[in-house]
Design a protein around this motif. Structure first.
Motif, mmCIF file in Angstrom:
data_model
loop_
_atom_site.group_PDB
_atom_site.id
_atom_site.type_symbol
_atom_site.label_atom_id
_atom_site.label_comp_id
_atom_site.label_asym_id
_atom_site.label_seq_id
_atom_site.Cartn_x
_atom_site.Cartn_y
_atom_site.Cartn_z
ATOM 1 N N LYS A 285 43.750 25.356 33.817
ATOM 2 C CA LYS A 285 43.484 24.986 32.177
ATOM 3 C C LYS A 285 42.281 26.083 31.548
ATOM 4 O O LYS A 285 41.742 25.574 30.845
ATOM 5 C CB LYS A 285 42.973 23.650 32.100
ATOM 6 C CG LYS A 285 43.839 22.591 32.742
ATOM 7 C CD LYS A 285 43.335 21.048 32.382
ATOM 8 C CE LYS A 285 42.291 20.852 33.599
ATOM 9 N NZ LYS A 285 41.759 19.534 33.157
ATOM 10 N N ILE A 286 42.394 27.473 32.166
ATOM 11 C CA ILE A 286 41.637 28.378 31.449
ATOM 12 C C ILE A 286 42.550 29.708 30.698
ATOM 13 O O ILE A 286 43.440 29.877 31.339
ATOM 14 C CB ILE A 286 40.666 28.851 32.710
ATOM 15 C CG1 ILE A 286 39.863 27.733 33.297
ATOM 16 C CG2 ILE A 286 39.815 29.817 31.891
ATOM 17 C CD1 ILE A 286 38.906 28.132 34.369
ATOM 18 N N TYR A 287 42.034 29.858 29.772
ATOM 19 C CA TYR A 287 42.694 31.299 29.216
ATOM 20 C C TYR A 287 41.670 32.084 28.784
ATOM 21 O O TYR A 287 40.542 31.605 28.540
ATOM 22 C CB TYR A 287 43.790 30.917 28.094
ATOM 23 C CG TYR A 287 43.246 30.131 26.898
ATOM 24 C CD1 TYR A 287 42.840 31.214 25.665
ATOM 25 C CD2 TYR A 287 43.014 28.878 26.633
ATOM 26 C CE1 TYR A 287 42.222 30.630 24.667
ATOM 27 C CE2 TYR A 287 42.534 28.341 25.598
ATOM 28 C CZ TYR A 287 42.238 29.261 24.613
ATOM 29 O OH TYR A 287 41.940 28.696 23.167
ATOM 30 N N SER A 288 41.758 33.395 28.837
ATOM 31 C CA SER A 288 41.043 34.465 28.479
ATOM 32 C C SER A 288 41.432 35.337 27.623
ATOM 33 O O SER A 288 42.194 36.349 27.946
ATOM 34 C CB SER A 288 40.529 35.332 29.753
ATOM 35 O OG SER A 288 39.844 34.352 30.454
ATOM 36 N N PHE A 289 41.341 35.208 26.162
ATOM 37 C CA PHE A 289 41.830 35.960 25.245
ATOM 38 C C PHE A 289 41.062 36.329 24.131
ATOM 39 O O PHE A 289 40.061 35.415 24.073
ATOM 40 C CB PHE A 289 43.190 35.332 24.626
ATOM 41 C CG PHE A 289 44.274 35.215 25.195
ATOM 42 C CD1 PHE A 289 45.323 36.382 25.462
ATOM 43 C CD2 PHE A 289 44.566 34.160 26.263
ATOM 44 C CE1 PHE A 289 46.531 36.115 26.240
ATOM 45 C CE2 PHE A 289 45.775 34.006 27.046
ATOM 46 C CZ PHE A 289 46.400 34.966 26.915
ATOM 47 N N TYR B 8 39.839 31.307 40.177
ATOM 48 C CA TYR B 8 39.816 29.759 39.773
ATOM 49 C C TYR B 8 41.250 29.506 39.019
ATOM 50 O O TYR B 8 41.665 28.416 38.797
ATOM 51 C CB TYR B 8 38.874 29.578 38.342
ATOM 52 C CG TYR B 8 37.569 29.715 38.822
ATOM 53 C CD1 TYR B 8 37.145 29.498 40.284
ATOM 54 C CD2 TYR B 8 36.314 30.278 38.059
ATOM 55 C CE1 TYR B 8 35.688 29.652 40.607
ATOM 56 C CE2 TYR B 8 35.062 30.600 38.320
ATOM 57 C CZ TYR B 8 34.753 30.456 39.712
ATOM 58 O OH TYR B 8 33.437 30.380 40.149
ATOM 59 N N GLY B 9 42.092 30.596 38.862
ATOM 60 C CA GLY B 9 43.435 30.472 38.014
ATOM 61 C C GLY B 9 43.241 30.392 36.667
ATOM 62 O O GLY B 9 42.078 30.427 36.117
ATOM 63 N N GLY B 10 44.127 30.547 35.873
ATOM 64 C CA GLY B 10 44.286 30.694 34.469
ATOM 65 C C GLY B 10 45.052 31.806 34.062
ATOM 66 O O GLY B 10 45.811 32.265 34.763
ATOM 67 N N VAL B 11 44.922 32.086 32.959
ATOM 68 C CA VAL B 11 45.664 33.426 32.371
ATOM 69 C C VAL B 11 44.707 34.126 31.461
ATOM 70 O O VAL B 11 43.871 33.826 30.706
ATOM 71 C CB VAL B 11 46.752 32.765 31.422
ATOM 72 C CG1 VAL B 11 46.349 31.871 30.358
ATOM 73 C CG2 VAL B 11 47.646 34.144 30.798
#
Length: 451
Positions: free
Chosen positions: A292-296, A344-347
């Motif tokens: 439940k993590i995104y990096s934009f 941690y997972g995410g995108v």
């Protein structure tokens, strides 16, 4: 087998720790990180263009020193003679990362005089910082003195350059040496714009095989035939990610990390400054399939493609495919963001937008190596329309949109682009760009040591 002095000293009582055995079968091991089967979701699966190799197994490990990068690479080379020269390259990368780590840590001291701008602009039109130039020169020299490289390309160079060159020269000679086997591409200090503020930075490296047919007649000078020869040799750097032999990144943060893949799993080493060695701390890293993590950089959201906007808005509002509301974590340094995503997972992504229709990240020495690492950890990496690893660069500094990370989130992006373009009657090249859910290895992947 060769031991470091500190390993010999501490190996008393740990004889089995340094006795490798060849893995007999995956089912015979309780901690087997590799699979002997390879499956993709399409009829024409993308493959890594490398043969399979044997893998040593470390059945026990010294509790004090652990498995060092030196031992790890030596064991791989002993069972895979074709990779023997890779140990020399990674020894140079090991040394360069330690040196750059020290430079970054000391950069805040007035006596270091490494902060601020160099006063030059690179080929991308970006102002070069002093550390950009210093780290570029450092990594060039470290790799050049291995004697294992034919051609080298860097973010800070207009062209593949003379590996003996320094920060004061403008040499653009392509170096072709006797005995060369590999081509190295790198970003010497990713996130350097943040270094003055102490934000994590990193080094990205990709290694390809060198074309042995690349020959230059040194008797010809400023001749058209000679230029054609150089152009042919330059093509050594313009290879798709599927040709990568190895990829690595160094992260300079709370600790110094060196993350490595040779085509079969991802291994993270942490610098133990008490013994001066990179020690295996995270073997066979696997990114969670869901997160439940995104990096934009959401400041650009309104300029993104409509499918990308739709997906990210769904993540923020909890209306996406997972039904969960995502949290945003964005450092602004690719290595830092990708490392956290792996752990941690995410995108993570830098999509195309109206200002940068081709994206912002460079394909050859940022996108492809990091995509190789991400896929080997079980994730996906795409432009939205195509697998990043399948892009063939047309020039050294070509940019490309990138979205990479946990399989479920990236697949949601791919599906959104596919749906949007299908509605518009556009046929896109999508199928073979996405490995199947359980696919972590390609048929031509390199097998690495297991613990």
């Amino acid at each position: 087998m060769r031991f470091l002095p500190v390993q010999l000293l501490l190996s008393v009582g740990f004889a089995k720790a340094f006795h490798p055995t060849v893995q007999k079968s995956v089912s015979s091991l309780s901690r087997a990180p590799f699979s002997s089967t390879c499956r993709f979701s399409t009829a024409e699966p993308p493959t890594m263009n490398r043969p399979k190799t044997k893998a040593p197994v470390f059945d026990e490990v010294c509790e004090t020193t652990g498995v060092t990068l030196t031992r790890f690479m030596n064991e791989v080379a002993m069972l895979n003679p074709e990779l023997s020269e890779m140990t020399t390259l990674f020894s140079a990368i090991d040394t360069a990362c330690k040196a750059i780590s020290n430079l970054v840590k000391r950069s805040q001291l007035p006596s270091s005089e490494t902060l601020g701008y160099q006063g030059a602009v690179n080929v991308q039109g970006e102002d070069q910082k002093k550390l950009d130039v210093i780290t570029n020169d450092l990594l060039k020299r470290a790799l050049r003195f291995t004697g294992r490289l034919g051609v080298l390309a860097s973010e800070e160079e207009d062209f593949p350059v003379d590996l003996i060159g320094n920060a004061e020269t403008d040499a653009t000679e392509i170096v072709i040496e006797e005995g060369e086997k590999y081509v190295a591409v790198f970003d010497p200090l990713d996130g350097s714009s943040n270094v003055d503020a102490g934000i994590p930075t990193g080094t990205i490296i990709g290694i390809y095989e060198h074309d042995e047919c690349c020959e230059i007649d040194y008797d010809c000078v400023d001749d058209e035939d000679c230029t054609e020869q150089e152009a042919q040799c330059l093509a050594n750097t313009l290879q798709p990610g599927t040709n990568l032999v190895a990829a690595a990144y160094c992260l300079y943060s709370s600790s110094t990390f060196l993350t490595v893949t040779l085509g079969n799993g991802v291994y993270v080493f942490t610098l133990d400054e008490t013994i001066g060695e990179f020690v295996l701390s995270h073997p066979n890293v696997k990114i969670p399939e869901a997160s439940k993590i995104y990096s934009f950089n959401e400041a650009n959201l309104e300029m993104w493609d409509p499918p990308m906007q739709k997906v990210v808005k769904g993540w923020r509002e909890g209306t996406g495919e997972s039904g969960e509301r995502f949290s945003s974590r964005y450092i602004g340094s690719m290595v830092g963001d990708v490392h956290r995503t792996l752990m941690y997972g995410g995108v993570f992504g830098y999509p195309s937008d109206s200002k940068n229709p081709d994206g912002k990240l460079r394909l050859l020495y940022e996108g492809a190596p990091m995509s190789f690492i991400m896929e080997q950890a079980g994730g996906l990496s795409t432009t939205g329309k195509q697998r990043v690893m399948e892009y063939v660069p047309e020039y050294v500094h070509q940019r490309v949109p990138i979205i990479m990370g946990s399989r479920n989130a990236v697949q949601e992006v791919i599906d959104a682009y596919s749906e949007a373009e299908a509605l518009n009657g556009i046929v896109i090249r999508q199928g073979s760009s996405v490995p199947a859910k359980d696919e972590l290895l390609s048929p031509a992947s390199c097998q690495l040591p297991a613990l």
